[in-house]
Design a protein around this motif. Structure first.
Motif, PDB file in Angstrom:
ATOM      1  N   PHE A 270      30.184 111.462  32.050  1.00  0.00           N
ATOM      2  CA  PHE A 270      29.068 111.450  31.104  1.00  0.00           C
ATOM      3  C   PHE A 270      27.786 110.851  31.696  1.00  0.00           C
ATOM      4  O   PHE A 270      26.752 110.859  31.040  1.00  0.00           O
ATOM      5  CB  PHE A 270      29.454 110.705  29.817  1.00  0.00           C
ATOM      6  CG  PHE A 270      30.291 111.537  28.887  1.00  0.00           C
ATOM      7  CD1 PHE A 270      29.764 112.647  28.255  1.00  0.00           C
ATOM      8  CD2 PHE A 270      31.616 111.212  28.660  1.00  0.00           C
ATOM      9  CE1 PHE A 270      30.535 113.417  27.406  1.00  0.00           C
ATOM     10  CE2 PHE A 270      32.399 111.974  27.810  1.00  0.00           C
ATOM     11  CZ  PHE A 270      31.854 113.079  27.175  1.00  0.00           C
TER      12      PHE A 270
ATOM     13  N   TYR B 288      27.568 116.902  22.426  1.00  0.00           N
ATOM     14  CA  TYR B 288      27.032 116.892  23.789  1.00  0.00           C
ATOM     15  C   TYR B 288      27.136 118.291  24.366  1.00  0.00           C
ATOM     16  O   TYR B 288      27.993 119.078  23.985  1.00  0.00           O
ATOM     17  CB  TYR B 288      27.743 115.866  24.670  1.00  0.00           C
ATOM     18  CG  TYR B 288      29.225 116.063  24.837  1.00  0.00           C
ATOM     19  CD1 TYR B 288      29.744 116.858  25.855  1.00  0.00           C
ATOM     20  CD2 TYR B 288      30.131 115.446  23.972  1.00  0.00           C
ATOM     21  CE1 TYR B 288      31.116 117.033  26.008  1.00  0.00           C
ATOM     22  CE2 TYR B 288      31.498 115.607  24.119  1.00  0.00           C
ATOM     23  CZ  TYR B 288      31.982 116.401  25.142  1.00  0.00           C
ATOM     24  OH  TYR B 288      33.334 116.583  25.293  1.00  0.00           O
ATOM     25  N   ARG B 289      26.211 118.578  25.296  1.00  0.00           N
ATOM     26  CA  ARG B 289      26.211 119.893  25.951  1.00  0.00           C
ATOM     27  C   ARG B 289      27.443 120.024  26.833  1.00  0.00           C
ATOM     28  O   ARG B 289      28.056 119.039  27.224  1.00  0.00           O
ATOM     29  CB  ARG B 289      24.945 120.070  26.767  1.00  0.00           C
ATOM     30  CG  ARG B 289      23.704 120.161  25.914  1.00  0.00           C
ATOM     31  CD  ARG B 289      22.483 120.463  26.765  1.00  0.00           C
ATOM     32  NE  ARG B 289      21.265 120.314  26.008  1.00  0.00           N
ATOM     33  CZ  ARG B 289      20.679 121.294  25.328  1.00  0.00           C
ATOM     34  NH1 ARG B 289      21.224 122.490  25.309  1.00  0.00           N
ATOM     35  NH2 ARG B 289      19.577 121.075  24.670  1.00  0.00           N
ATOM     36  N   ASP B 290      27.755 121.252  27.172  1.00  0.00           N
ATOM     37  CA  ASP B 290      28.919 121.576  27.975  1.00  0.00           C
ATOM     38  C   ASP B 290      29.103 120.594  29.131  1.00  0.00           C
ATOM     39  O   ASP B 290      28.173 120.347  29.904  1.00  0.00           O
ATOM     40  CB  ASP B 290      28.770 122.999  28.512  1.00  0.00           C
ATOM     41  CG  ASP B 290      30.050 123.519  29.122  1.00  0.00           C
ATOM     42  OD1 ASP B 290      31.136 123.176  28.623  1.00  0.00           O
ATOM     43  OD2 ASP B 290      29.960 124.267  30.109  1.00  0.00           O
ATOM     44  N   ASN B 291      30.304 120.018  29.230  1.00  0.00           N
ATOM     45  CA  ASN B 291      30.623 119.050  30.277  1.00  0.00           C
ATOM     46  C   ASN B 291      32.056 119.340  30.747  1.00  0.00           C
ATOM     47  O   ASN B 291      33.015 118.768  30.232  1.00  0.00           O
ATOM     48  CB  ASN B 291      30.492 117.622  29.730  1.00  0.00           C
ATOM     49  CG  ASN B 291      30.619 116.568  30.789  1.00  0.00           C
ATOM     50  OD1 ASN B 291      31.386 116.700  31.734  1.00  0.00           O
ATOM     51  ND2 ASN B 291      29.883 115.481  30.615  1.00  0.00           N
TER      52      ASN B 291
ATOM     53  N   SER C 100      25.797 112.041  33.820  1.00  0.00           N
ATOM     54  CA  SER C 100      24.750 113.055  33.948  1.00  0.00           C
ATOM     55  C   SER C 100      24.310 113.635  32.600  1.00  0.00           C
ATOM     56  O   SER C 100      23.399 114.470  32.546  1.00  0.00           O
ATOM     57  CB  SER C 100      25.230 114.189  34.858  1.00  0.00           C
ATOM     58  OG  SER C 100      26.361 114.814  34.287  1.00  0.00           O
ATOM     59  N   THR C 101      24.939 113.209  31.520  1.00  0.00           N
ATOM     60  CA  THR C 101      24.568 113.699  30.189  1.00  0.00           C
ATOM     61  C   THR C 101      23.295 112.990  29.753  1.00  0.00           C
ATOM     62  O   THR C 101      23.297 111.783  29.537  1.00  0.00           O
ATOM     63  CB  THR C 101      25.703 113.453  29.169  1.00  0.00           C
ATOM     64  OG1 THR C 101      26.888 114.104  29.642  1.00  0.00           O
ATOM     65  CG2 THR C 101      25.336 113.981  27.801  1.00  0.00           C
ATOM     66  N   GLU C 102      22.220 113.758  29.647  1.00  0.00           N
ATOM     67  CA  GLU C 102      20.928 113.163  29.304  1.00  0.00           C
ATOM     68  C   GLU C 102      20.835 112.781  27.840  1.00  0.00           C
ATOM     69  O   GLU C 102      20.233 111.775  27.503  1.00  0.00           O
ATOM     70  CB  GLU C 102      19.793 114.122  29.659  1.00  0.00           C
ATOM     71  CG  GLU C 102      19.616 114.320  31.153  1.00  0.00           C
ATOM     72  CD  GLU C 102      18.442 115.226  31.465  1.00  0.00           C
ATOM     73  OE1 GLU C 102      17.461 115.239  30.691  1.00  0.00           O
ATOM     74  OE2 GLU C 102      18.519 115.923  32.479  1.00  0.00           O
ATOM     75  N   ASN C 103      21.397 113.624  26.968  1.00  0.00           N
ATOM     76  CA  ASN C 103      21.244 113.399  25.544  1.00  0.00           C
ATOM     77  C   ASN C 103      22.518 113.712  24.782  1.00  0.00           C
ATOM     78  O   ASN C 103      23.316 114.541  25.198  1.00  0.00           O
ATOM     79  CB  ASN C 103      20.122 114.284  24.968  1.00  0.00           C
ATOM     80  CG  ASN C 103      18.786 114.008  25.612  1.00  0.00           C
ATOM     81  OD1 ASN C 103      18.278 114.820  26.359  1.00  0.00           O
ATOM     82  ND2 ASN C 103      18.220 112.865  25.335  1.00  0.00           N
ATOM     83  N   PHE C 104      22.651 113.032  23.656  1.00  0.00           N
ATOM     84  CA  PHE C 104      23.641 113.360  22.643  1.00  0.00           C
ATOM     85  C   PHE C 104      22.847 113.726  21.402  1.00  0.00           C
ATOM     86  O   PHE C 104      21.701 113.309  21.239  1.00  0.00           O
ATOM     87  CB  PHE C 104      24.576 112.174  22.374  1.00  0.00           C
ATOM     88  CG  PHE C 104      25.439 111.833  23.553  1.00  0.00           C
ATOM     89  CD1 PHE C 104      26.623 112.509  23.782  1.00  0.00           C
ATOM     90  CD2 PHE C 104      25.062 110.845  24.444  1.00  0.00           C
ATOM     91  CE1 PHE C 104      27.419 112.211  24.879  1.00  0.00           C
ATOM     92  CE2 PHE C 104      25.848 110.543  25.542  1.00  0.00           C
ATOM     93  CZ  PHE C 104      27.028 111.223  25.762  1.00  0.00           C
TER      94      PHE C 104
ATOM     95  N   ASP D 143      32.254 118.183  22.043  1.00  0.00           N
ATOM     96  CA  ASP D 143      31.707 119.219  22.904  1.00  0.00           C
ATOM     97  C   ASP D 143      31.022 120.255  22.005  1.00  0.00           C
ATOM     98  O   ASP D 143      31.623 120.742  21.044  1.00  0.00           O
ATOM     99  CB  ASP D 143      32.850 119.862  23.694  1.00  0.00           C
ATOM    100  CG  ASP D 143      32.403 120.897  24.692  1.00  0.00           C
ATOM    101  OD1 ASP D 143      31.431 121.641  24.427  1.00  0.00           O
ATOM    102  OD2 ASP D 143      33.039 120.982  25.755  1.00  0.00           O
TER     103      ASP D 143
ATOM    104  N   ARG E  40      17.638 108.857  23.390  1.00  0.00           N
ATOM    105  CA  ARG E  40      18.641 109.611  24.151  1.00  0.00           C
ATOM    106  C   ARG E  40      19.684 110.185  23.195  1.00  0.00           C
ATOM    107  O   ARG E  40      20.407 111.106  23.531  1.00  0.00           O
ATOM    108  CB  ARG E  40      19.287 108.719  25.217  1.00  0.00           C
ATOM    109  CG  ARG E  40      18.353 108.467  26.399  1.00  0.00           C
ATOM    110  CD  ARG E  40      19.018 107.693  27.510  1.00  0.00           C
ATOM    111  NE  ARG E  40      19.328 106.327  27.147  1.00  0.00           N
ATOM    112  CZ  ARG E  40      18.498 105.290  27.279  1.00  0.00           C
ATOM    113  NH1 ARG E  40      17.291 105.458  27.754  1.00  0.00           N
ATOM    114  NH2 ARG E  40      18.870 104.077  26.928  1.00  0.00           N
TER     115      ARG E  40
END
Length: 169
Positions: free
Chosen positions: A105, A56-59, A107-111, A152, A23
């Protein structure tokens, strides 16, 4: 802040299993000799002395919480280092905001490792070593985590990292 450009990181701990279960995404291979040196360091110090930089993708939810905290609170530290880079540190000590960040975080699938592939691999290997030493571990022990800073992806600037050969001997 460097050269008028700022980026904000969230300092915390990453879970060893997120690395093992991919992940936390890697984009480069590590060298055994560099890992061995860092493993020895982490093992001897019993601490991760250098953070792993994760993107991490846009959050938008996380961004709003972090920006809101930095806007409303006085920084704990605010200084310009010898290299001219300004560092401003806020301590987020509100259980409510921390809980909101955890939720943001979820819903954040990956870093993605932006910097620190060798440090991450070494921290994980020391964590696994400690799990062998303490087979009754419950997952909450410090060795199950390593120091990380989350950034970010919209704030990141990828800079060249070129190696130059000066002498072919």
């Amino acid at each position: 802040i460097m050269n008028g450009r700022s980026q904000t990181g969230l300092v915390g701990c990453a879970w060893v299993d997120d690395y093992i279960e991919n992940r936390i995404k890697k984009h480069e291979l590590t060298r055994a000799d560099k890992e061995a040196d860092r493993i020895r360091h982490v093992d001897t110090c019993n601490a991760n002395t250098g953070p792993i930089f994760l993107a991490y993708r846009d959050n938008p939810d996380a961004r709003a919480i972090i920006d809101g905290w930095a806007t409303m609170k006085k920084p704990e530290y605010d200084f310009v280092a010898e290299d001219g880079i300004r560092h401003t540190v806020w301590v987020m000590d509100s259980d409510m905001e921390i809980g909101m960040l955890v939720q943001a975080f979820q819903s954040t699938e990956n870093f993605y490792i932006a910097d620190g592939h060798h440090r991450a691999a070494s921290a994980v290997k020391v964590g696994l070593k400690r799990r062998e030493q303490y087979p009754d571990y419950n997952g909450s022990e410090e060795f199950n985590f390593f120091l990380a800073v989350l950034f970010d992806c919209n704030e990141l600037e990828i800079m060249d990292y070129n190696r130059v050969i000066k002498d072919l001997n």
